[in-house]
Scaffold this active site. Structure first.
Site, short mmCIF file in Angstrom:
data_model
loop_
_atom_site.label_atom_id
_atom_site.label_comp_id
_atom_site.label_asym_id
_atom_site.label_seq_id
_atom_site.Cartn_x
_atom_site.Cartn_y
_atom_site.Cartn_z
N LYS A 111 0.82 -1.21 0.00
CA LYS A 111 0.00 0.00 0.00
C LYS A 111 0.85 1.26 0.00
O LYS A 111 0.48 2.26 -0.60
CB LYS A 111 -0.98 0.00 1.19
CG LYS A 111 -2.05 -1.06 1.01
CD LYS A 111 -3.27 -0.81 1.85
CE LYS A 111 -4.35 -1.81 1.45
NZ LYS A 111 -5.45 -1.91 2.37
N LYS A 194 -4.56 -9.73 -6.81
CA LYS A 194 -5.87 -10.08 -6.24
C LYS A 194 -6.95 -9.07 -6.65
O LYS A 194 -6.64 -7.91 -6.94
CB LYS A 194 -5.78 -10.21 -4.72
CG LYS A 194 -5.59 -8.91 -4.01
CD LYS A 194 -5.80 -9.01 -2.51
CE LYS A 194 -5.70 -7.59 -1.96
NZ LYS A 194 -5.76 -7.39 -0.59
N LYS A 197 -10.41 -3.52 -4.15
CA LYS A 197 -11.19 -2.27 -4.25
C LYS A 197 -10.37 -1.16 -4.87
O LYS A 197 -10.91 -0.23 -5.45
CB LYS A 197 -11.56 -1.79 -2.84
CG LYS A 197 -12.51 -2.64 -2.08
CD LYS A 197 -12.54 -2.19 -0.61
CE LYS A 197 -13.37 -3.15 0.21
NZ LYS A 197 -13.28 -2.88 1.66
P1 TYM Z 1 -10.90 -5.57 3.73
O1 TYM Z 1 -11.98 -4.58 3.93
O2 TYM Z 1 -9.78 -5.23 2.83
O3 TYM Z 1 -11.49 -6.95 3.21
C1 TYM Z 1 -12.56 -7.57 3.88
C2 TYM Z 1 -12.41 -9.09 3.76
O4 TYM Z 1 -12.42 -9.47 2.36
C3 TYM Z 1 -11.33 -10.34 2.10
N1 TYM Z 1 -10.88 -10.14 0.71
C4 TYM Z 1 -10.70 -11.14 -0.17
N2 TYM Z 1 -10.87 -12.47 -0.09
C5 TYM Z 1 -10.61 -13.22 -1.18
N3 TYM Z 1 -10.20 -12.69 -2.38
C6 TYM Z 1 -10.01 -11.35 -2.51
N4 TYM Z 1 -9.63 -10.84 -3.67
C7 TYM Z 1 -10.27 -10.51 -1.38
N5 TYM Z 1 -10.20 -9.16 -1.17
C8 TYM Z 1 -10.58 -8.97 0.10
C9 TYM Z 1 -10.26 -9.91 3.09
O5 TYM Z 1 -9.31 -10.93 3.32
C10 TYM Z 1 -11.08 -9.60 4.33
O6 TYM Z 1 -11.31 -10.78 5.08
N6 TYM Z 1 -7.68 -5.67 7.55
C11 TYM Z 1 -9.01 -6.12 7.17
C12 TYM Z 1 -10.10 -5.51 8.02
C13 TYM Z 1 -9.97 -5.76 9.49
C14 TYM Z 1 -10.08 -7.02 10.13
C15 TYM Z 1 -9.92 -6.75 11.51
C16 TYM Z 1 -10.30 -8.32 9.68
C17 TYM Z 1 -9.75 -4.82 10.45
N7 TYM Z 1 -9.72 -5.42 11.67
C18 TYM Z 1 -9.96 -7.79 12.44
C19 TYM Z 1 -10.34 -9.34 10.62
C20 TYM Z 1 -10.17 -9.07 11.99
C21 TYM Z 1 -9.21 -5.70 5.71
O7 TYM Z 1 -8.40 -5.05 5.16
O8 TYM Z 1 -10.37 -6.04 5.17
#
Ligand code: TYM
Length: 332
Positions: A111, A194, A197
């Protein structure tokens, strides 16, 4: 019964990767665990959204989760910033986290890119706040996509450091749940990155808000190769885009990749893409319709989030108080 915690950033553009990699699993686990699902607006601040954008995206996130089947009777759905204990614990944990650990985080490196000196401190300490999110509820299981694996290893390291430092057995080591199918949905334009967003191309991902015509167009334009589909995934190892589409079909139809390869063996991608398009629309379209109706009624959303935040606050402040006692804070 175990306790689940997971989170999603309200940064808009929710896509099929979020749904298959995370949201759908949260929905399916609702009956087997006690569930906390959090809209992590504090994490989203690392992208510096305008106040208007942040609010819109928080409501969209709530609508997406409810439309996908999160049931407020079974899952505590809430907003991170409504529970101050996340930030308070994050500070405590940041004092137990070495810079060396944070320097290894690949998500920060991706990032921040080449402009590392310009990256904000929040982006750097992001995984510590993530650790606090999970540990403040003493969650036992964390269902996520594969991209979060390294962050969850760090959470376990931080929990262990806390226990050792204070000679307690306070934090459990939360287990990641990363389901094999759909652990990593890739971009429709480039099978080596991957689905995300933040990809500048809309054609790289299927949004949960895409209508059937848009989905049809995006799948038609999705990158493939001229070879026919092979009867097993091993024989397609060097064809990432082709494997990704088959993987999406497998996840959506609850089959293994092996089964899907066998079913389409010898077919070219044009007829397969038609089947895939129909399968995506069958799953996404009802979610989109429900999202539209939730977004028309923000009061319902706000009430659900308010109730969820109250419950989360109760548990989090109780645990924070225990943590403060362990640390030796003088309560006045
Ligand atoms: P975020 O918002 O980026 O993504 C939310 C969830 O979607 C999954 N994900 C994917 N899974 C499969 N293929 C993909 N291309 C793909 N893109 C996104 C992510 O793995 C995630 O599970 N850091 C986390 C948010 C967070 C969190 C937490 C998660 C903050 N605190 C505590 C678990 C526990 C995140 O960036 O999510």
């Amino acid at each position: 019964m175990g306790r689940i915690f997971s989170g999603i950033q309200p940064t808009g553009n929710f896509h099929l990767g979020n749904y298959l990699g995370a949201i759908r699993n949260w929905v399916r686990m609702q009956d087997s665990y006690e569930n906390f699902i959090c809209i992590v607006d504090l994490h989203a601040m690392t992208t510096r959204p305008t106040p208007q954008t942040l609010q819109t995206h928080i409501k969209e996130a709530a609508a997406t989760l409810l439309a996908s089947g999160i049931d407020p009777e079974k899952t505590d759905l809430f907003i991170q910033s409504a529970v101050p204990a996340h930030c308070e614990l994050a500070w405590i944990l940041s004092c137990l986290t070495s810079l060396g650990w944070l320097n290894r985080m690949t998500q920060f490196k991706e990032k921040a890119g080449k402009q590392r000196e310009q990256a904000n401190l929040g982006l750097y300490s992001y995984p510590v706040l993530q650790a606090a999110d999970i540990l403040i509820y003493k969650a036992t299981h964390v269902p996520v996509g594969e991209d979060q694996k390294q962050h969850l290893e760090l959470v376990r390291d931080i929990a262990g450091t806390f226990n050792r430092q204070y000679e307690v057995d306070y934090f459990e080591f939360p287990e990641p749940i990363i389901l094999k199918t759909a652990a990593r949905i890739m971009s429709l334009r480039d099978g080596s990155s991957k689905m995300s967003k933040s990809d500048p191309s809309d054609y790289s991902r299927i949004h949960l808000m895409d209508d059937p015509e848009t989905i049809t167009l995006k799948i038609r334009k999705a990158k493939t190769d001229p070879e026919p589909i092979a009867g097993n995934p091993k024989a397609m190892e060097n064809r990432p885009e082709a494997l990704n589409l088959l993987g999406i079909y497998a996840a959506l139809s609850d089959q293994s990749l092996e089964e899907v390869c066998l079913a389409f063996e010898g077919s070219t991608f044009a007829p397969f893409k038609e089947k895939l398009t129909a399968q995506i629309i069958m799953v996404i379209e009802p979610i989109r319709q429900r999202m539209i109706s939730f977004l028309k009624d923000p009061e319902i959303l706000e009430n659900i989030l308010k109730k969820g935040s109250e419950k989360a606050r109760d548990l989090a402040s109780q645990n924070l108080s225990e943590i403060q006692n362990i640390i030796g804070f003088l309560k006045t």
